[in-house]
Design an enzyme around this catalytic site. Structure first.
Site, PDB file in Angstrom:
ATOM      1  N   ARG A 119       0.345  16.264   8.009  1.00 21.63           N
ATOM      2  CA  ARG A 119      -0.726  16.335   8.683  1.00 21.63           C
ATOM      3  C   ARG A 119      -1.326  15.108   9.313  1.00 21.63           C
ATOM      4  O   ARG A 119      -1.720  14.630  10.149  1.00 21.63           O
ATOM      5  CB  ARG A 119      -2.186  16.793   7.657  1.00 21.63           C
ATOM      6  CG  ARG A 119      -3.555  16.786   8.383  1.00 21.63           C
ATOM      7  CD  ARG A 119      -4.433  17.769   8.167  1.00 21.63           C
ATOM      8  NE  ARG A 119      -4.509  18.000   6.386  1.00 21.63           N
ATOM      9  CZ  ARG A 119      -4.894  16.657   5.438  1.00 21.63           C
ATOM     10  NH1 ARG A 119      -5.390  15.679   6.116  1.00 21.63           N
ATOM     11  NH2 ARG A 119      -5.021  17.168   4.456  1.00 21.63           N
ATOM     12  N   TYR A 129     -11.586  24.962  34.317  1.00 23.72           N
ATOM     13  CA  TYR A 129     -10.827  25.612  33.477  1.00 23.72           C
ATOM     14  C   TYR A 129     -11.523  26.493  32.329  1.00 23.72           C
ATOM     15  O   TYR A 129     -12.465  25.952  31.596  1.00 23.72           O
ATOM     16  CB  TYR A 129      -9.652  25.021  32.478  1.00 23.72           C
ATOM     17  CG  TYR A 129      -8.713  25.986  31.758  1.00 23.72           C
ATOM     18  CD1 TYR A 129      -7.759  26.698  32.225  1.00 23.72           C
ATOM     19  CD2 TYR A 129      -8.878  26.044  30.120  1.00 23.72           C
ATOM     20  CE1 TYR A 129      -7.183  27.627  31.278  1.00 23.72           C
ATOM     21  CE2 TYR A 129      -8.099  26.632  29.431  1.00 23.72           C
ATOM     22  CZ  TYR A 129      -7.349  27.681  30.009  1.00 23.72           C
ATOM     23  OH  TYR A 129      -6.676  28.226  29.198  1.00 23.72           O
ATOM     24  N   ASP A 185      -8.404  15.916  32.660  1.00 25.32           N
ATOM     25  CA  ASP A 185      -7.524  17.066  32.253  1.00 25.32           C
ATOM     26  C   ASP A 185      -6.420  17.023  33.484  1.00 25.32           C
ATOM     27  O   ASP A 185      -6.560  17.209  34.512  1.00 25.32           O
ATOM     28  CB  ASP A 185      -8.230  18.222  32.261  1.00 25.32           C
ATOM     29  CG  ASP A 185      -7.330  19.497  31.897  1.00 25.32           C
ATOM     30  OD1 ASP A 185      -6.104  19.287  32.056  1.00 25.32           O
ATOM     31  OD2 ASP A 185      -7.996  20.569  31.545  1.00 25.32           O
ATOM     32  N   LYS A 188       1.891  24.139  29.512  1.00 26.95           N
ATOM     33  CA  LYS A 188       1.937  24.348  30.705  1.00 26.95           C
ATOM     34  C   LYS A 188       3.526  23.653  31.395  1.00 26.95           C
ATOM     35  O   LYS A 188       4.479  23.565  30.678  1.00 26.95           O
ATOM     36  CB  LYS A 188       0.946  23.808  31.708  1.00 26.95           C
ATOM     37  CG  LYS A 188      -0.403  24.563  31.103  1.00 26.95           C
ATOM     38  CD  LYS A 188      -0.516  26.091  31.263  1.00 26.95           C
ATOM     39  CE  LYS A 188      -1.750  26.400  30.430  1.00 26.95           C
ATOM     40  NZ  LYS A 188      -3.037  26.380  30.620  1.00 26.95           N
TER      41      LYS A 188
HETATM   42  C1  LIG Z   1      -3.982  25.943  29.608  1.00 34.07           C
HETATM   43  C2  LIG Z   1      -5.195  24.706  30.238  1.00 34.07           C
HETATM   44  C3  LIG Z   1      -5.797  24.140  29.332  1.00 34.07           C
HETATM   45  C4  LIG Z   1      -5.872  24.506  27.772  1.00 34.07           C
HETATM   46  O1  LIG Z   1      -4.572  24.555  27.236  1.00 34.07           O
HETATM   47  P1  LIG Z   1      -4.238  25.521  25.964  1.00 34.07           P
HETATM   48  O2  LIG Z   1      -2.618  24.748  25.597  1.00 34.07           O
HETATM   49  O3  LIG Z   1      -3.910  26.825  26.535  1.00 34.07           O
HETATM   50  O4  LIG Z   1      -4.994  25.438  25.121  1.00 34.07           O
HETATM   51  C5  LIG Z   1      -6.643  23.342  29.601  1.00 34.07           C
HETATM   52  N1  LIG Z   1      -6.777  22.932  30.874  1.00 34.07           N
HETATM   53  C6  LIG Z   1      -6.156  23.620  31.808  1.00 34.07           C
HETATM   54  C7  LIG Z   1      -6.465  22.900  33.256  1.00 34.07           C
HETATM   55  C8  LIG Z   1      -5.398  24.413  31.589  1.00 34.07           C
HETATM   56  O5  LIG Z   1      -4.676  24.911  32.570  1.00 34.07           O
END
Ligand SMILES: *Cc1c(COP(=O)(O)O)cnc(C)c1O
Length: 447
Positions: A86, A138, A212, A237
């Site tokens: 952890r 998002y 982000d 992603k």
């Molecule tokens: C998918 C996504 C997230 C969240 O990520 P997860 O891995 O699904 O928790 C945050 N911001 C954007 C722009 C995303 O496309």
């Protein structure tokens, strides 16, 4: 976890065939370093692939340390870099150092999902703090912020972040965080990171500007270089690229901020597992080739749709209203685009008629995806709010993969025809309502 060199007899024994890490620590033979030991910084495409470790067997693929605990050398503990997964794990550390390198950051942290990353970041906030963020976020980000404003005493202002003056008017000395996404999703609006970061820091020098970067990845944009304090992204992603894992990544330059974020990760236990760390590192190595092909395919599809009369949102197209702003910050247009048909039912039929394009939320995967954000990824934003934020209900999002471009265009044309989205003319076809024919454009709010 302190990283201090072992003083005991084992430590000295190691010193015989001693391996020093990049900071000169005499650590156990873990795969910790990632930066080339000769100190040279290569171009990004090379750095993505190139990792070096101090693994005792010189393993080419960094081993998965599938172990929750690490034995200590003495009863008093300490002296070793790892004790409990952890808090730290050699596979995760190697991934984090690799990510820090490609994200132009001093430190990177890997957690269990993109939302997990945002959760860690928002724990910097205290009741009464104000957050200024976008109005085309998002869906999951929207949901977490809503939760924090309902239960955590955080005041959240959703403003049009594509207009720096609107943000300027919203920031003040109570602004603890400015949270940005660019391009926004699914409206593909561009946000001027440097101007907003400067305005936020001028209003409150301790405000944290977090970006982000999921839509572009470190391949195309480095928000830290534009004045952001924190960059985070969903490793689910582009970074991993195959929709076979969930991960989140946070990167920072400020050491003290890094320690605060690490504290939360260690305290809450959301650090990325050894196996997923290994899988994410594997994915990152092909980010360059995947993104290049995905972008080329996206450009082809965007041009195809635009030339047939659809309203397309893609920063690779000169018609994008913020084309210049996008290219002043980024090295590419990414592989997510959106288009409108003027009719929700036509859009639904297109999505359902596509065969190669899988109906799926998410993006960044090697295969192409199609979705209706208002029905899927953004359904957690209620209809009224969607309307207020000018989100067309008929908008279709395309997340372009690495398939053959001809096949992708072919499948899309067939879906458009089958859905009745186009008028067949002698010289091909045109989008309904884009000229010589009258389509039902009543639900198109944004054009
Ligand atoms: C998918 C996504 C997230 C969240 O990520 P997860 O891995 O699904 O928790 C945050 N911001 C954007 C722009 C995303 O496309």
């Amino acid at each position: 976890m302190s990283g201090s060199p072992p003083e005991d007899s084992r430590g000295k024994a190691f010193a015989g065939g001693k391996v020093l890490d990049i900071d000169g620590h005499n650590l156990p033979p873990s795969p910790a370093p990632s930066t080339p030991r000769n100190g040279r910084k290569y171009n990004l495409m090379t750095e993505l692939v190139y990792t070096e470790s101090t693994d005792q067997y010189n393993a080419s693929s960094v081993p998965i340390y599938q172990s929750a605990t690490f034995k200590q050398d003495s009863a008093s503990g300490g002296g070793q870099e790892y004790d409990y997964t952890r808090s730290g794990n050699p596979t995760r550390t190697h991934l984090e150092r690799h990510l820090a390198k490609i994200m132009n950051a001093n430190r990177a942290l890997a957690v269990s999902s993109g939302m997990g990353a945002l959760d860690v970041i928002t724990r910097l906030l205290r009741p009464g703090d104000e957050v200024v963020t976008g109005d085309d976020l998002y869906g999951g980000t929207n949901r977490l912020l809503k939760y924090l404003s309902t239960h955590g005493g955080i005041v959240v202002h959703h403003v049009d972040t594509t207009n720096p003056e609107t943000v300027q008017a919203a920031v003040n000395n109570k602004t603890a965080m400015v949270l940005l996404e660019t391009p926004t999703n699914p409206l593909i609006k561009i946000v001027d990171i440097s101007t907003i970061a400067a305005a936020a820091h001028a209003a409150n020098p301790t405000a944290v500007v977090a970006v982000d970067n999921t839509m572009l990845s470190p391949m195309l944009l480095n928000p830290l270089d534009l004045g952001a304090d924190i960059v985070y992204e969903s490793g689910t992603k582009y970074l991993s690229g195959h929709h076979d894992l969930m991960a989140g990544v946070i990167a920072i330059n400020d050491t003290a901020l890094g320690e605060k974020l690490f504290f939360t990760i260690n305290a809450s236990g959301c650090g990325l597992s050894p196996f997923d760390s290994w899988l994410l590192l594997r994915g990152v190595k092909t980010l360059g080739v995947r993104m290049e092909k995905q972008q080329a395919n996206a450009m082809r599809v965007a041009t195809f749709l635009e030339s047939h009369g659809f309203k397309v949102r893609y920063p690779g197209l000169k018609s994008h209203p913020q084309y210049d702003l996008h290219w002043s910050m980024a090295r590419g247009a990414g592989a997510v685009l959106a288009f409108e048909t003027g009719d929700v039912h036509v859009s639904e039929r297109i999505v359902e008629s596509a065969r190669l394009w899988a109906i799926s939320v998410s993006f960044g995967c090697v295969n192409s995806l199609i979705s209706m954000p208002c029905r899927m990824s953004h359904a957690s934003i209620d209809e009224k709010t969607r309307r207020e934020r000018n989100m067309p209900e008929d908008i279709i999002r395309l997340c372009v993969g690495i398939e053959d471009a001809d096949d992708l265009v072919d499948d899309l044309s067939r879906a458009l025809v089958q859905a009745g989205a186009v008028n067949i003319t002698t010289d091909g076809f045109r989008a309904l309502g884009s000229g010589n024919t009258v389509g039902d454009a009543s639900s198109s709010e944004s054009s």
